[in-house]
Design a protein around this motif. Structure first.
Motif, PDB file in Angstrom:
ATOM      1  N   ALA A 183     155.435  86.316 -45.674  1.00 36.72           N
ATOM      2  CA  ALA A 183     155.804  86.751 -44.096  1.00 36.72           C
ATOM      3  C   ALA A 183     154.812  87.321 -43.483  1.00 36.72           C
ATOM      4  N   GLY A 184     153.595  86.783 -43.389  1.00 38.11           N
ATOM      5  CA  GLY A 184     152.521  87.281 -42.702  1.00 38.11           C
ATOM      6  C   GLY A 184     151.781  88.275 -43.202  1.00 38.11           C
ATOM      7  N   SER A 185     152.130  89.111 -44.166  1.00 41.30           N
ATOM      8  CA  SER A 185     151.463  90.042 -44.883  1.00 41.30           C
ATOM      9  C   SER A 185     151.393  89.914 -46.296  1.00 41.30           C
ATOM     10  N   TYR A 186     150.278  90.642 -46.874  1.00 41.03           N
ATOM     11  CA  TYR A 186     150.367  90.178 -48.373  1.00 41.03           C
ATOM     12  C   TYR A 186     150.536  91.305 -49.255  1.00 41.03           C
ATOM     13  N   VAL A 187     150.589  91.398 -50.270  1.00 41.65           N
ATOM     14  CA  VAL A 187     150.928  92.410 -51.378  1.00 41.65           C
ATOM     15  C   VAL A 187     149.982  92.374 -52.325  1.00 41.65           C
ATOM     16  N   VAL A 188     149.216  93.428 -52.801  1.00 42.21           N
ATOM     17  CA  VAL A 188     148.272  93.285 -53.923  1.00 42.21           C
ATOM     18  C   VAL A 188     149.162  93.735 -55.043  1.00 42.21           C
ATOM     19  N   ASP A 189     148.636  93.166 -56.357  1.00 37.45           N
ATOM     20  CA  ASP A 189     149.018  93.354 -57.735  1.00 37.45           C
ATOM     21  C   ASP A 189     150.837  93.448 -57.675  1.00 37.45           C
ATOM     22  N   PRO A 190     151.261  92.242 -57.187  1.00 34.39           N
ATOM     23  CA  PRO A 190     152.806  92.334 -57.065  1.00 34.39           C
ATOM     24  C   PRO A 190     153.430  92.499 -58.391  1.00 34.39           C
ATOM     25  N   THR A 191     154.670  93.207 -57.919  1.00 30.12           N
ATOM     26  CA  THR A 191     155.419  93.411 -59.141  1.00 30.12           C
ATOM     27  C   THR A 191     156.447  92.183 -59.496  1.00 30.12           C
ATOM     28  N   TYR A 192     157.164  92.051 -60.305  1.00 33.66           N
ATOM     29  CA  TYR A 192     157.862  90.973 -60.783  1.00 33.66           C
ATOM     30  C   TYR A 192     158.985  90.417 -59.441  1.00 33.66           C
ATOM     31  N   ALA A 193     159.504  91.433 -58.999  1.00 31.22           N
ATOM     32  CA  ALA A 193     160.616  91.359 -57.862  1.00 31.22           C
ATOM     33  C   ALA A 193     159.724  90.494 -56.595  1.00 31.22           C
ATOM     34  N   GLU A 194     158.410  91.290 -56.615  1.00 36.14           N
ATOM     35  CA  GLU A 194     157.691  90.859 -55.462  1.00 36.14           C
ATOM     36  C   GLU A 194     157.456  89.393 -55.256  1.00 36.14           C
ATOM     37  N   GLU A 195     156.890  88.875 -56.859  1.00 37.80           N
ATOM     38  CA  GLU A 195     156.498  87.643 -56.992  1.00 37.80           C
ATOM     39  C   GLU A 195     157.471  86.447 -56.730  1.00 37.80           C
ATOM     40  N   THR A 196     158.711  87.013 -57.206  1.00 34.03           N
ATOM     41  CA  THR A 196     159.754  86.173 -57.180  1.00 34.03           C
ATOM     42  C   THR A 196     160.562  85.704 -55.706  1.00 34.03           C
ATOM     43  N   SER A 197     160.538  87.159 -55.025  1.00 34.01           N
ATOM     44  CA  SER A 197     161.082  87.440 -53.715  1.00 34.01           C
ATOM     45  C   SER A 197     160.319  86.126 -52.657  1.00 34.01           C
ATOM     46  N   CYS A 198     158.767  86.361 -52.844  1.00 33.56           N
ATOM     47  CA  CYS A 198     157.965  85.391 -51.852  1.00 33.56           C
ATOM     48  C   CYS A 198     157.741  84.088 -52.358  1.00 33.56           C
ATOM     49  N   GLY A 199     158.846  83.424 -52.578  1.00 30.70           N
ATOM     50  CA  GLY A 199     158.856  81.955 -53.088  1.00 30.70           C
ATOM     51  C   GLY A 199     158.061  81.079 -52.253  1.00 30.70           C
ATOM     52  N   SER A 200     158.068  81.060 -50.901  1.00 32.63           N
ATOM     53  CA  SER A 200     157.459  80.170 -50.187  1.00 32.63           C
ATOM     54  C   SER A 200     156.086  80.585 -49.837  1.00 32.63           C
ATOM     55  N   GLY A 201     155.634  81.733 -49.796  1.00 35.41           N
ATOM     56  CA  GLY A 201     154.263  82.440 -49.564  1.00 35.41           C
ATOM     57  C   GLY A 201     153.381  82.043 -50.891  1.00 35.41           C
ATOM     58  N   GLY A 202     151.946  81.871 -50.600  1.00 37.99           N
ATOM     59  CA  GLY A 202     151.238  81.655 -51.809  1.00 37.99           C
ATOM     60  C   GLY A 202     150.808  82.777 -52.691  1.00 37.99           C
TER      61      GLY A 202
END
Lengths: 290, 269
Positions: free
Chosen positions: B187-206
């Motif tokens: 959703a427009g922003s990015y997260v560096v070094d994502p956690t597992y939850a973050e990885e799975t929650s942003c399914g549509s984003g790259g």
């Protein structure tokens, strides 16, 4: 059976004179001065001399090398090695010597029973496995180094050949001090082969050598208990010296053996006893030097 | 078949307890600070813990923790190649094997290497291969095996870092250390070094993983999936590189520490 148990202790940081400047990791720029020559463990990237291994920088005049502290054996011609046969091939044996590639022992570079000048026939090729088969330990000398770094060994002397009864201790090759001779008959009643490749062979001092066998004779007589005790003690001493990063050569091993005599053989491996013995050894070595 | 009346028999159909367990909040905040307090849109990597030389059997090994991602890597070799049919014997062979332990993810996996593991192994290989001086090891092979003990996001990036550390610990010649960093876009922003939850929650984003050689300033591996515009990709790569530079001193320190522990005997000259 009594079990020796101990609580975890805080390891005291090793006393080291090396400071940060000596030690490099891959990619560290050693110098950007072009006046230096590139040695082992380095490469040149845009006039900058860069380390390619993690280790200690050594400078000899204008040559800069990086010596990795943990390394496999890099053989040189004339090195004494102890190795294990891994494969029997056409006219050659493959020997595991702790180097990057398996070493080669050619049939033509061994002394076969029946004299030096014996012709090697096709029959010899077929009976190669009778002389040395997979799993046998041998002592040998490096005859030449191939272009890819593999070693060619020879056993063309009566002191080399198949090893019989004894104990093998595998240590780091950098702990073995290079000396004129690597075969020692220690006065404590055992003999030692300090292989340059970090393999050390301990065996009871042989009595009368049967010369005709040409290095393939192995004595299968029972070894007396006292000899076995001496060998076990020597093995533990070697491990103690290696744990404290002491160079191994006949004098240091012998002094360590002497200092360990007040302890039981099995106690030598306890950390505090190890430290004590190694301290005593260092003291003796210093006394001897001065 | 006679039924055993003394035995309590379970229901015919059983469900995994995971289905009934309360899921962590599926919707992570897409604005403001992240769940663990780190900032968005910045190279804000998790603190790492690294140590070398935990496996005595291996020639080199390393253990790494980033947040609760835990992985270990062993390096065996260089030793003679078992396969002799290779025509190109001039340079050595690097083999990588990366596995996720069955207990590493919230949903239990199997011990058998799955397709995900194979993909990860291949990407690990591609990231490490340019950094290792394979021409110095003719006819040899170097085996790298990574075991992920706990998967809490950015596994590949940390596996690359850990593997390069283990290679350096094994005394293998490398042009440079390889560091990995990954980011995830949602959703427009990015997260560096994502956690597992973050990885799975942003399914549509790259998602994006970069393997970087810090002192040569080169990228050795880049893996990206999902939708991403060109500008965000370039910006993402730049942010990952920034993240790698943050890791660099920590990795160097760990290696130096390992070296110091294995200090050589005083050279007699």
């Amino acid at each position: 059976m009594a079990v020796d148990m101990r609580l975890p202790t805080v390891k005291s940081p090793p006393v080291s004179v090396l400071d940060r400047k000596d030690l490099v990791v891959p990619g560290d720029v050693i110098t950007s001065d072009t006046g230096f020559m590139r040695g082992h463990g380095t490469y040149v990237d845009e006039d900058k001399l860069t380390a390619s291994v993690a280790g200690k920088v050594q400078r000899v005049d204008k040559l800069i090398c990086v010596r990795p502290l943990k390394t496999r054996f890099n053989g040189e011609v004339g090195d004494v090695v102890v190795g294990r046969i891994t494969e029997v091939q056409q006219k050659r044996w493959k020997v595991e010597t702790n180097s990057r590639l398996d070493s080669v022992l050619l049939l033509s570079s061994v002394n076969l029973p029946g004299g030096e000048l014996r012709r090697r026939s096709a029959e010899d090729e077929l009976t190669m496995r009778e002389y040395l088969h997979e799993g046998d330990l041998i002592s040998a000398e490096v005859q030449s180094v191939f272009s890819d770094g593999a070693l060619s060994l020879h056993t063309r002397s009566l002191k080399y050949g198949k090893l019989g009864q004894g104990v093998l201790v595998q240590l780091s090759p950098s702990l073995i001090k290079r000396q004129k001779t690597h075969f020692h008959n220690l006065p404590c009643g055992a003999s030692i082969i300090l292989g340059n490749n970090g393999f050390v062979w301990l065996y009871p001092t042989p009595g009368q050598q049967e010369e005709e066998a040409g290095g393939f004779y192995t004595s299968l007589e029972p070894v007396s208990l006292s000899d076995r005790e001496v060998i076990s003690r020597l093995r533990n001493c070697l491990l103690a010296l290696a744990a404290h990063k002491m160079l191994l050569y006949d004098t240091s091993v012998l002094y360590c053996y002497e200092s360990s005599l007040q302890h039981q053989v099995k106690d030598v491996l306890k950390p505090e006893v190890m430290e004590e013995i190694v301290m005593l050894t260092q003291q003796k070595l210093l006394e001897q030097e001065s | 078949m006679p039924t055993d009346t003394k035995r309590v028999r379970g229901p015919e159909v059983s469900q995994s307890p995971v289905l009934f367990g309360c899921r962590p909040a599926a919707v992570l905040p897409s604005h403001g600070p992240r769940a663990d307090g780190r900032q968005r849109d910045q190279a804000d990597v998790r603190p790492v813990f690294v140590r070398c030389g935990l496996v005595s059997q291996a020639n080199g090994s390393a253990y790494m923790e980033a947040g609760s991602t835990k992985l270990m890597c062993c390096v065996y070799g260089p030793r003679e190649t078992e396969r002799k049919d290779e025509t190109d014997m001039k340079c050595g062979r690097l083999t990588t094997d990366m596995r996720l332990a069955p207990f590493s993810c919230p949903v239990r996996g199997s011990w058998i290497q799955g397709t995900q593991d194979k993909d990860l192994s291949l990407m690990l290989y591609e990231s490490l291969q340019p950094a290792v001086c394979l021409q110095k090891y003719p006819r040899s092979q170097i085996e790298v095996s990574v075991m992920v003990l706990e998967n809490s996001g950015s596994v590949l990036a940390h596996a690359v870092t850990c593997a390069s550390l283990a290679l350096a610990d094994a005394g293998i010649e490398m042009y440079d250390l390889v560091l990995g960093c990954s980011l995830c876009q949602d959703a427009g922003s990015y997260v560096v070094d994502p956690t597992y939850a973050e990885e799975t929650s942003c399914g549509s984003g790259g998602g994006l993983t970069v393997a970087f050689l810090p002192s040569l300033n080169q990228i050795s591996g880049l893996q990206s999936d999902g939708e991403m515009s060109e500008e965000t990709l370039t910006a993402g790569v730049r942010t990952c590189i920034e993240g790698c530079y943050k890791l660099y001193p920590v990795i160097q320190q760990a290696l130096i520490q390992a070296l110091r522990r294995a200090a050589p005997p005083p050279s007699e000259s």
